[in-house]
Design an enzyme around this catalytic site. Structure first.
Site, PDB file in Angstrom:
ATOM      1  NE  ARG A   7      -6.500   5.152  -5.115  1.00 23.77           N
ATOM      2  CZ  ARG A   7      -6.726   5.519  -6.378  1.00 23.77           C
ATOM      3  NH1 ARG A   7      -5.946   5.071  -7.357  1.00 23.77           N
ATOM      4  NH2 ARG A   7      -7.733   6.337  -6.664  1.00 23.77           N
ATOM      5  NE  ARG A  28     -11.143   0.872 -11.509  1.00 24.42           N
ATOM      6  CZ  ARG A  28     -10.451   1.960 -11.241  1.00 24.42           C
ATOM      7  NH1 ARG A  28      -9.312   1.871 -10.589  1.00 24.42           N
ATOM      8  NH2 ARG A  28     -10.877   3.151 -11.622  1.00 24.42           N
ATOM      9  CD  GLU A  32      -0.684   0.697 -13.912  1.00 17.09           C
ATOM     10  OE1 GLU A  32      -1.594   0.644 -14.755  1.00 17.09           O
ATOM     11  OE2 GLU A  32      -0.398   1.733 -13.288  1.00 17.09           O
ATOM     12  CG  ASP A  62       0.008   8.335 -15.668  1.00 15.61           C
ATOM     13  OD1 ASP A  62       0.087   7.176 -16.133  1.00 15.61           O
ATOM     14  OD2 ASP A  62      -1.068   8.870 -15.358  1.00 15.61           O
ATOM     15  CG  HIS A 117      -3.671   0.044 -11.967  1.00 15.40           C
ATOM     16  ND1 HIS A 117      -2.827   0.592 -11.038  1.00 15.40           N
ATOM     17  CD2 HIS A 117      -4.160   1.075 -12.691  1.00 15.40           C
ATOM     18  CE1 HIS A 117      -2.829   1.910 -11.187  1.00 15.40           C
ATOM     19  NE2 HIS A 117      -3.623   2.228 -12.187  1.00 15.40           N
TER      20      HIS A 117
HETATM   21  O1  TA6 Z   1      -2.269   3.476 -14.608  1.00 12.08           O
HETATM   22  C1  TA6 Z   1      -2.048   4.804 -14.342  1.00 12.08           C
HETATM   23  C2  TA6 Z   1      -3.373   5.515 -14.193  1.00 12.08           C
HETATM   24  O2  TA6 Z   1      -4.150   5.343 -15.342  1.00 12.08           O
HETATM   25  C3  TA6 Z   1      -3.099   6.975 -13.860  1.00 12.08           C
HETATM   26  O3  TA6 Z   1      -3.362   7.834 -14.932  1.00 12.08           O
HETATM   27  C4  TA6 Z   1      -3.853   7.227 -12.581  1.00 12.08           C
HETATM   28  O4  TA6 Z   1      -4.964   7.994 -12.711  1.00 12.08           O
HETATM   29  C5  TA6 Z   1      -4.064   5.839 -12.036  1.00 12.08           C
HETATM   30  O5  TA6 Z   1      -4.108   4.951 -13.109  1.00 12.08           O
HETATM   31  C6  TA6 Z   1      -5.152   5.563 -11.023  1.00 12.08           C
HETATM   32  O6  TA6 Z   1      -6.427   5.529 -11.552  1.00 12.08           O
HETATM   33  P1  TA6 Z   1      -7.679   5.347 -10.607  1.00 12.08           P
HETATM   34  O7  TA6 Z   1      -8.873   5.366 -11.516  1.00 12.08           O
HETATM   35  O8  TA6 Z   1      -7.532   4.035  -9.902  1.00 12.08           O
HETATM   36  O9  TA6 Z   1      -7.664   6.500  -9.643  1.00 12.08           O
END
Ligand code: TA6
Length: 312
Positions: free
Chosen positions: A66, A89, A271, A212, A167
């Site tokens: 994260r 990832r 992103e 988002d 991301h």
């Molecule tokens: O890029 C935004 C997103 O797709 C959100 O909808 C949010 O859920 C985030 O990514 C994080 O996703 P993750 O799977 O890393 O918890």
């Protein structure tokens, strides 16, 4: 004569996972985990961290890390039937000792090339052979460049289609003091409203609640202005038409186990992505998507998105 490959260090990171450390002579650095091909750190000459990495990040496969720069491939979010954000990832990448030639930006002082190929198990869920080559480079001005080259290596004539995102989690002093420029007046899909399409109004984007959004057909430069830190991040991208802006804010943060409850105040995801128009590659074809991040003092004035001026 010895080849002058800029040096990188291979070190043990959290939980013994291997990471690569790139260093630049003025003290700037970046770190990349082989797990995920994941950039987890990018520091300036004062040793300040420029990326957000959750203090609750779980460095344990198969959980993705994260923070930093997760790579979303071959699927962004749930735009398909794979696990969310695809599998790149949370796979173990290898160091690519002999990548096909890729011109190096003359200002790169250190870089590493990584490679991901599908495992037998991956081929069961996504039956396409590919080579995903990632170069992470640190420049003399401290800029961090990620270049992804994805090639269809199927021998059975099958094309494949994918979506993609870097991301990136930026570290910000206080999300309420941050603005994003370069996305005004663009169309976006709102993830909080069933991906309905809207047009952004008004000025720069500011933050006072969960966001988002997938901005479509965005310019190649986006700026993130952090007033409190007096710092501007400049995002430059190639081959990546879209840009996602995400901050979970307070309520949603509490539902994310590996994110601190208050951490949303100090992070912002912007992103560079290819989502709306999926990428299709026939066998032998290659796609390239490049992201360059720089952090400059905020003598930057609003609306001035000329990168040359920003850097001056
Ligand atoms: O890029 C935004 C997103 O797709 C959100 O909808 C949010 O859920 C985030 O990514 C994080 O996703 P993750 O799977 O890393 O918890």
């Amino acid at each position: 004569m010895a080849t002058e490959h800029p040096p990188f260090e291979l070190a043990k990171g959290i939980n013994g996972l291997e990471k690569i450390v790139l260093r630049e002579s003025r003290g700037r650095s970046a770190e990349v985990y082989l797990y995920g091909g994941h950039v987890t750190s990018w520091k300036n000459e004062n040793g300040e961290e420029l990326l957000y990495l959750s203090s609750k990040a779980i460095f344990k496969p198969p959980k993705p890390i994260r923070g930093g720069i997760p790579l979303c491939f071959p699927q962004f979010s749930n735009f398909g039937s794979l696990e969310s954000h695809g599998f790149a990832r949370n796979r173990l990448w290898e160091i690519d000792a002999s990548p096909p030639p890729l011109p190096l930006n003359s200002s790169s002082t250190a870089f590493v090339d990584l490679l991901l190929r599908p495992s037998e198990d991956d081929l069961k869920t996504w039956p396409y052979n590919f080579e995903f080559r990632l170069r992470v480079a640190l420049g003399t001005e401290g800029e961090l460049t990620l270049t992804s080259r994805i090639r269809n290596t199927n021998s059975d004539g099958k094309p494949f289609t994918f979506t993609f995102a870097y991301h990136t989690y930026f570290s910000v002093s206080d999300i309420s003091e941050v603005r994003v420029e370069g996305l005004e007046t663009l169309d976006y899909l709102d993830n909080l409203k069933n991906r309905e399409r809207f047009t952004e109004q008004g000025d720069a984007i500011t933050f006072e609640s969960e966001i988002d959004k997938i901005y479509l057909s965005t310019p190649t430069k986006i700026a993130i202005l952090d007033h409190e830190k007096k710092r501007t991040f400049v995002v430059r991208k190639d081959g990546l038409a879209d840009a996602v802006v995400w901050n979970p804010w307070d309520k949603r943060s509490k539902t994310i186990a590996d994110l601190g409850d208050e951490d949303y105040k100090h992070m912002l995801c912007v992103e560079a992505a290819a989502i709306e128009r999926q990428i299709t590659l026939k066998p032998g074809e290659e796609w390239k998507g490049r992201l360059e991040l720089s952090a400059v003092p905020s003598s930057y004035s609003s609306g001035q998105l000329d990168p040359k001026k920003v850097l001056q």
